[in-house]
Design a protein around this motif. Structure first.
Motif, PDB file in Angstrom:
ATOM      1  N   HIS A   1      -9.960  30.555  41.610  1.00  9.17           N
ATOM      2  CA  HIS A   1      -9.589  29.924  42.882  1.00  9.17           C
ATOM      3  C   HIS A   1     -10.821  29.658  43.751  1.00  9.17           C
ATOM      4  CE1 HIS A   1      -5.332  31.869  42.462  1.00  9.17           C
ATOM      5  NE2 HIS A   1      -5.563  30.934  41.569  1.00  9.17           N
TER       6      HIS A   1
ATOM      7  N   ARG B   1      -8.005  20.742  36.521  1.00  9.43           N
ATOM      8  CA  ARG B   1      -7.437  19.571  37.201  1.00  9.43           C
ATOM      9  C   ARG B   1      -8.235  19.209  38.446  1.00  9.43           C
ATOM     10  NH1 ARG B   1      -1.094  20.222  37.864  1.00  9.43           N
ATOM     11  NH2 ARG B   1      -0.744  21.550  36.076  1.00  9.43           N
TER      12      ARG B   1
ATOM     13  N   ILE C   1      -5.769  24.892  36.867  1.00  3.12           N
ATOM     14  CA  ILE C   1      -5.969  24.377  38.230  1.00  3.12           C
ATOM     15  C   ILE C   1      -7.427  23.945  38.390  1.00  3.12           C
ATOM     16  CG2 ILE C   1      -6.073  25.053  40.676  1.00  3.12           C
ATOM     17  CD1 ILE C   1      -3.581  26.706  40.258  1.00  3.12           C
TER      18      ILE C   1
ATOM     19  N   LEU D   1       1.043  29.586  37.173  1.00  4.17           N
ATOM     20  CA  LEU D   1       0.170  28.607  36.523  1.00  4.17           C
ATOM     21  C   LEU D   1      -1.170  29.255  36.191  1.00  4.17           C
ATOM     22  CD1 LEU D   1       0.070  25.600  35.752  1.00  4.17           C
ATOM     23  CD2 LEU D   1      -0.902  25.140  37.997  1.00  4.17           C
TER      24      LEU D   1
ATOM     25  N   ASN E   1       3.601  25.395  40.414  1.00  4.41           N
ATOM     26  CA  ASN E   1       2.344  26.146  40.391  1.00  4.41           C
ATOM     27  C   ASN E   1       2.550  27.646  40.160  1.00  4.41           C
ATOM     28  OD1 ASN E   1       0.931  23.784  40.908  1.00  4.41           O
ATOM     29  ND2 ASN E   1       1.149  24.024  43.124  1.00  4.41           N
ATOM     30  N   ARG E   2       3.809  28.060  40.067  1.00  7.36           N
ATOM     31  CA  ARG E   2       4.112  29.472  39.880  1.00  7.36           C
ATOM     32  C   ARG E   2       3.639  29.924  38.492  1.00  7.36           C
ATOM     33  NH1 ARG E   2       7.416  32.732  42.777  1.00  7.36           N
ATOM     34  NH2 ARG E   2       7.799  34.701  41.734  1.00  7.36           N
TER      35      ARG E   2
ATOM     36  N   SER F   1      -4.734  29.627  36.230  1.00  6.01           N
ATOM     37  CA  SER F   1      -5.654  29.083  37.232  1.00  6.01           C
ATOM     38  C   SER F   1      -6.817  28.319  36.614  1.00  6.01           C
ATOM     39  CB  SER F   1      -6.156  30.205  38.139  1.00  6.01           C
ATOM     40  OG  SER F   1      -5.062  30.706  38.889  1.00  6.01           O
TER      41      SER F   1
ATOM     42  N   PHE G   1      -2.749  22.058  45.212  1.00  4.24           N
ATOM     43  CA  PHE G   1      -1.869  22.873  44.367  1.00  4.24           C
ATOM     44  C   PHE G   1      -1.147  23.906  45.240  1.00  4.24           C
ATOM     45  CE2 PHE G   1      -5.808  21.695  42.215  1.00  4.24           C
ATOM     46  CZ  PHE G   1      -5.324  20.917  41.175  1.00  4.24           C
TER      47      PHE G   1
ATOM     48  N   ASP H   1       1.055  26.720  46.868  1.00  9.28           N
ATOM     49  CA  ASP H   1       1.772  27.819  46.208  1.00  9.28           C
ATOM     50  C   ASP H   1       3.265  27.797  46.540  1.00  9.28           C
ATOM     51  OD1 ASP H   1       1.708  28.848  48.752  1.00  9.28           O
ATOM     52  OD2 ASP H   1       0.413  30.553  48.263  1.00  9.28           O
TER      53      ASP H   1
ATOM     54  N   SER I   1       0.525  32.675  41.959  1.00 12.80           N
ATOM     55  CA  SER I   1      -0.032  32.161  40.708  1.00 12.80           C
ATOM     56  C   SER I   1      -0.409  33.366  39.853  1.00 12.80           C
ATOM     57  CB  SER I   1      -1.273  31.331  41.019  1.00 12.80           C
ATOM     58  OG  SER I   1      -2.279  32.182  41.534  1.00 12.80           O
TER      59      SER I   1
ATOM     60  N   THR J   1     -12.661  26.738  42.282  1.00 14.60           N
ATOM     61  CA  THR J   1     -11.923  25.499  42.545  1.00 14.60           C
ATOM     62  C   THR J   1     -12.221  25.008  43.962  1.00 14.60           C
ATOM     63  OG1 THR J   1     -10.158  26.134  41.023  1.00 14.60           O
ATOM     64  CG2 THR J   1      -9.600  24.488  42.696  1.00 14.60           C
TER      65      THR J   1
ATOM     66  N   ASP K   1       4.959  25.192  45.777  1.00 14.56           N
ATOM     67  CA  ASP K   1       5.501  24.337  44.720  1.00 14.56           C
ATOM     68  C   ASP K   1       5.796  25.187  43.484  1.00 14.56           C
ATOM     69  OD1 ASP K   1       5.983  22.549  42.682  1.00 14.56           O
ATOM     70  OD2 ASP K   1       4.365  21.167  43.251  1.00 14.56           O
TER      71      ASP K   1
END
Ligand code: C5P
Ligand code: MG
Length: 175
Positions: free
Chosen positions: A58, A95, A92, A87, A84-85, A89, A77, A79, A51, A61, A81
């Protein structure tokens, strides 16, 4: 007839921690820009991460997910996926706060610490607090940002890593 306001308020505390390895910024190394709480700091070193490597976002979160007993950032989320690259934060965090809010919780306060040998946060500090508060949907007076060097020793002190920790308090009226 008792109202929701008469029911005992539920409170939950949550903590989070994160670390990202620091390397010289590209093209010298694999380091990305050093982003802490959504603010890019002036540094020749940056995080190696899937990310944006914002360890503070992080950690925070994980703290809110933890307080709500909703697991951790990697479960929501992953990593692995590609979505999420790179993305942001803060998105994140935003969300994750939506998930927490959907479970009925509101944030009382967050207290966070950045562990970074250099640079000093300096005038980035209030902007970091404002970014985190905005992502959490609360006023900046509910978010406190602290920082520590590594006193020149250990992974933080040698400039090999940026770390962050966070603690939060959530509250809700039971439904
Ligand atoms: O780590 P140390 O206790 O020496 O840090 C002293 C102060 O420097 C901290 O309380 C914090 O206000 C500030 N600091 C900072 N940015 C860092 C590390 C420390 O603003 N990266
Ligand atoms: Mg991280």
């Amino acid at each position: 007839m008792p109202t929701a306001e008469d029911a005992p308020l539920e409170r939950r505390v949550g903590q989070g921690w994160d670390r990202h390895r620091l390397e010289p910024r590209a093209p010298k190394g694999a380091g990305k820009p050093l982003v802490v709480g959504g603010v890019e700091l002036d540094s020749a070193y940056g995080p190696v991460a899937h990310s944006d490597g914002d360890a503070l976002a992080h950690a925070l979160t994980d703290a809110i997910l933890g307080a709500a007993a909703l697991g951790d950032i990697g479960q929501h989320f992953p990593d692995s996926d590609p979505a999420n690259r790179d993305l942001d934060s803060l998105r994140i965090l935003e969300r994750a706060m939506e998930l927490v809010r959907s479970a009925g919780w509101r944030l009382v306060n967050a207290d966070v610490t950045v562990m970074l040998q250099r640079p000093k946060l300096g005038d980035a500090r209030p902007r970091i607090g404002e970014n985190l508060a905005a992502a959490l949907g609360v006023g900046p007076e509910r978010v406190n940002v602290k920082a520590k060097t590594g006193e020149g020793i250990g992974v933080v002190g040698r400039g090999e890593a940026v770390e962050a920790s966070a603690i939060v308090l959530l509250e809700r009226y039971p439904s």
